[in-house]
Design a protein around this motif. Structure first.
Motif, mmCIF file in Angstrom:
data_model
loop_
_atom_site.group_PDB
_atom_site.id
_atom_site.type_symbol
_atom_site.label_atom_id
_atom_site.label_comp_id
_atom_site.label_asym_id
_atom_site.label_seq_id
_atom_site.Cartn_x
_atom_site.Cartn_y
_atom_site.Cartn_z
ATOM 1 N N ALA A 1 0.833 -1.206 0.000
ATOM 2 C CA ALA A 1 0.000 0.000 0.000
ATOM 3 C C ALA A 1 0.866 1.254 0.000
ATOM 4 C CB ALA A 1 -0.928 -0.007 1.214
ATOM 5 N N ILE A 2 1.956 1.232 0.763
ATOM 6 C CA ILE A 2 2.875 2.370 0.779
ATOM 7 C C ILE A 2 3.500 2.566 -0.592
ATOM 8 C CG2 ILE A 2 5.066 3.207 1.727
ATOM 9 C CD1 ILE A 2 4.327 1.842 4.355
ATOM 10 N N TYR A 3 3.883 1.474 -1.236
ATOM 11 C CA TYR A 3 4.514 1.543 -2.549
ATOM 12 C C TYR A 3 3.589 2.151 -3.598
ATOM 13 C CZ TYR A 3 6.454 -0.180 -6.974
ATOM 14 O OH TYR A 3 6.941 -0.268 -8.254
ATOM 15 N N TYR A 4 2.313 1.742 -3.574
ATOM 16 C CA TYR A 4 1.378 2.201 -4.591
ATOM 17 C C TYR A 4 0.769 3.569 -4.274
ATOM 18 C CZ TYR A 4 1.534 -2.584 -6.405
ATOM 19 O OH TYR A 4 1.954 -3.780 -6.924
ATOM 20 N N LEU A 5 0.583 3.892 -3.004
ATOM 21 C CA LEU A 5 -0.190 5.077 -2.628
ATOM 22 C C LEU A 5 0.675 6.251 -2.159
ATOM 23 C CD1 LEU A 5 -3.131 3.389 -0.668
ATOM 24 C CD2 LEU A 5 -2.956 3.882 -3.104
ATOM 25 N N PHE A 6 1.748 5.970 -1.435
ATOM 26 C CA PHE A 6 2.515 7.067 -0.827
ATOM 27 C C PHE A 6 3.117 8.024 -1.854
ATOM 28 C CE2 PHE A 6 6.402 8.787 1.213
ATOM 29 C CZ PHE A 6 5.778 9.526 2.217
ATOM 30 N N PRO A 7 3.838 7.534 -2.892
ATOM 31 C CA PRO A 7 4.366 8.485 -3.885
ATOM 32 C C PRO A 7 3.264 9.281 -4.576
ATOM 33 C CG PRO A 7 5.454 6.360 -4.104
ATOM 34 C CD PRO A 7 4.297 6.160 -3.174
ATOM 35 N N ALA A 8 2.140 8.621 -4.880
ATOM 36 C CA ALA A 8 1.049 9.321 -5.558
ATOM 37 C C ALA A 8 0.453 10.421 -4.688
ATOM 38 C CB ALA A 8 -0.045 8.325 -5.946
ATOM 39 N N ALA A 9 0.471 10.233 -3.366
ATOM 40 C CA ALA A 9 -0.060 11.250 -2.456
ATOM 41 C C ALA A 9 0.940 12.373 -2.204
ATOM 42 C CB ALA A 9 -0.459 10.597 -1.131
ATOM 43 N N VAL A 10 2.229 12.060 -2.253
ATOM 44 C CA VAL A 10 3.260 13.042 -1.894
ATOM 45 C C VAL A 10 3.734 13.850 -3.103
ATOM 46 C CG1 VAL A 10 5.601 13.289 -0.963
ATOM 47 C CG2 VAL A 10 3.999 11.704 0.098
ATOM 48 N N ASN A 11 3.718 13.260 -4.299
ATOM 49 C CA ASN A 11 4.237 13.957 -5.483
ATOM 50 C C ASN A 11 3.600 15.326 -5.722
ATOM 51 O OD1 ASN A 11 6.040 11.933 -6.022
ATOM 52 N ND2 ASN A 11 4.818 10.955 -7.611
ATOM 53 N N PRO A 12 2.262 15.473 -5.612
ATOM 54 C CA PRO A 12 1.687 16.817 -5.795
ATOM 55 C C PRO A 12 2.197 17.823 -4.769
ATOM 56 C CG PRO A 12 -0.023 15.144 -5.960
ATOM 57 C CD PRO A 12 1.205 14.452 -5.473
ATOM 58 N N VAL A 13 2.437 17.364 -3.552
ATOM 59 C CA VAL A 13 2.965 18.267 -2.523
ATOM 60 C C VAL A 13 4.383 18.702 -2.880
ATOM 61 C CG1 VAL A 13 3.539 18.478 -0.073
ATOM 62 C CG2 VAL A 13 1.525 17.163 -0.774
ATOM 63 N N ILE A 14 5.197 17.754 -3.334
ATOM 64 C CA ILE A 14 6.588 18.076 -3.694
ATOM 65 C C ILE A 14 6.633 19.091 -4.832
ATOM 66 C CG2 ILE A 14 8.730 17.142 -4.631
ATOM 67 C CD1 ILE A 14 8.115 14.528 -3.187
#
Length: 343
Positions: free
Chosen positions: A287-300
């Protein structure tokens, strides 16, 4: 719940091979399974809102119609596609117990997930190429990074993903699943499906390992070398504000790429240690692999890329201004004749 079956003998394999499965993520959680709906739904809504907002601003703002922002747009589209292939089915299972999935549906989900994951790696490489031309060949940037070249390279990256993933999905579709029909995972991943298959799966494991090496090690090495060249060239040029801006954008891409490959490496390590790690921990890492980058990329990108940040501020400023205008008109409308409206 679908019934489990015992391991069958070779002559029973064709008869007992399953065509329908129970996609049962987090099998160790029984009483409070519905509580998992809240965090996963919240994260999914954040992903849709964050990625969708920046995609909309890139699409609507003509000043952002350049190769770099087109690649960012595609990256966010990949984020939404990957999570949308996983989370809705997971939410239906957590909320209503709708965990059933056919073999064709499972293979389709697997194909979409791995297609966008490998295509994401290609996009990160294209971002590195874009920054290389912008910093190392600035005078030729507009001649080299044309829209036609961008479309061609994007098509090549997508075709590569299809060629890499299709053999794995085709081979898995021919595996007889006679051990169980319960997939203890949040999605139809190849390792999860092969764990309930029977027969010789060594060839599929080998192909999967080669694809992992190609995507992670080869792409990661090319990415590392390209950014080393970019940074060394930029430090030699040292042209003040322009180089500083280019390096700032370059470091943003590096941060996103590092996050993607780090999560992928973590997932690979956890699956290789499956004997000592529980299924729930494996599902959490997935779940971290699939969801975490997708949630954080817009913030970055929203915080570090000035042009995107300015467009987002403009969007919220316009909305606030429109709200104030509507409020003033409403006040004027309800004010009595002869009275001054409240300002």
């Amino acid at each position: 719940m679908l019934p489990l079956t015992e391991r069958s003998s070779p002559n029973q394999t064709a008869i007992l091979s399953h065509t329908e499965f129970l996609l049962y993520g987090f099998p160790g959680v029984s009483v409070s399974r519905s509580l998992l709906l809240i965090p996963f739904l919240s994260i999914y809504l954040v992903i849709l809102a964050g990625n969708g907002l920046i995609m909309h601003r890139i699409w609507a703002e003509k000043t952002l119609h350049s190769p770099m922002y087109s690649l960012i747009f595609l990256l966010f589209a990949v984020n939404v596609s990957c999570t949308s292939a996983i989370v809705p089915k997971l939410l239906l299972g957590l909320a209503f117990g709708l965990n059933h999935i056919s073999l064709d549906g499972c293979l389709l989900q697997m194909f979409v997930i791995y297609l966008v994951v490998t295509f994401e790696s290609a996009l990160v490489l294209l971002m590195a190429l874009d920054r290389y031309v912008a910093i190392c060949r600035p005078l030729h940037y507009h001649l080299v990074m044309t829209n036609n070249l961008l479309v061609l390279l994007t098509f090549v990256g997508l075709a590569r993903s299809v060629l890499l993933i299709s053999p794995i999905v085709i081979l898995i579709s021919r595996v007889p699943f006679c051990n169980s029909n319960v997939i203890s995972s949040i999605a139809c991943e190849n390792m999860a499906l092969l764990s309930i298959g029977c027969g010789n799966i060594s060839r599929i494991n080998l192909i999967g390992l080669l694809v992992r090496i190609l995507v992670s090690i080869v792409d990661g090495s090319l990415l590392l070398v390209s950014y080393v060249i970019i940074l060394s060239t930029a430090l030699k040029a040292a042209r003040g504000q322009a180089i500083h801006k280019a390096l700032h954008t370059c470091c943003t891409h590096m941060l996103v790429a590092f996050l993607i490959y780090l999560c992928g490496l973590l997932t690979s390590v956890v699956y290789r240690l499956d004997a000592s790690i529980s299924v729930n921990v494996q599902n959490l890492v997935s779940a971290i692999y699939y969801l975490f980058p997708a949630a954080v990329n817009p913030v970055i990108y929203g915080l570090r890329v000035k042009e995107i940040r300015v467009c987002l501020k403009k969007t919220f400023r316009v909305k606030n201004t429109d709200h104030e205008v509507v409020s003033k008109r409403t006040i004027v409308r309800i004010s009595r004749p002869g009275e001054s409206p409240i300002n």
